[in-house]
Design an enzyme around this catalytic site. Sequence first.
Site, PDB file in Angstrom:
ATOM      1  N   SER A  74       0.861  -1.053  -0.055  1.00 39.12           N
ATOM      2  CA  SER A  74      -0.072  -0.125   0.065  1.00 39.12           C
ATOM      3  C   SER A  74       0.575   1.400   0.086  1.00 39.12           C
ATOM      4  O   SER A  74       0.343   2.463  -0.233  1.00 39.12           O
ATOM      5  CB  SER A  74      -0.914  -0.020   1.142  1.00 39.12           C
ATOM      6  OG  SER A  74      -0.356   0.200   2.404  1.00 39.12           O
ATOM      7  N   LYS A  78       0.526   4.240   6.788  1.00 49.10           N
ATOM      8  CA  LYS A  78      -0.001   5.017   6.052  1.00 49.10           C
ATOM      9  C   LYS A  78       0.507   6.424   6.226  1.00 49.10           C
ATOM     10  O   LYS A  78       1.090   6.774   7.191  1.00 49.10           O
ATOM     11  CB  LYS A  78      -1.460   4.935   6.266  1.00 49.10           C
ATOM     12  CG  LYS A  78      -2.073   3.446   5.816  1.00 49.10           C
ATOM     13  CD  LYS A  78      -2.325   3.160   4.407  1.00 49.10           C
ATOM     14  CE  LYS A  78      -2.987   1.992   4.102  1.00 49.10           C
ATOM     15  NZ  LYS A  78      -2.150   0.756   4.662  1.00 49.10           N
TER      16      LYS A  78
END
Length: 136
Positions: free
Chosen positions: A53, A90
């Site tokens: 990600s 993230k």
Amino acid sequence: MTADSISLPQLLDAVPAGFPSPAQDYDAGPIDLTELLIEDQAATFLVRVSGTSMVDAGIHDGDVVIVDRSKTALSGDVVVAILDGDFTIKRLVRERGTWALRAENAEWPDVVVDELSTLEIFGVVTVSLRFHRSRR
């Protein structure tokens, strides 16, 4: 240097990644990797990354990131977060009065943190390390 320091020699000049150039003088003295990479040793952790990600931020599956728990996370920082009990890496962003965890890969959606979610910032990612092993 501390007892836990790692000190390695460094080349005096930067080495071009393009056309080869003979090095003029090889040794510029040692670099202390602890001093170079870590600001607060007591608050620093190494975390191995799993997943894709964050590839567009240069963080790949299998990389190791250095995480500093003493830093206050700001919007735009890459963080190790705990969202509803699950760890994730993230980019922390604040938009329109709400927090979100943004993936750096178009295949992954942003995670908007709603009022029913519990978000804890474990620490701020300060360095990403990728290891390339010689094929010997």
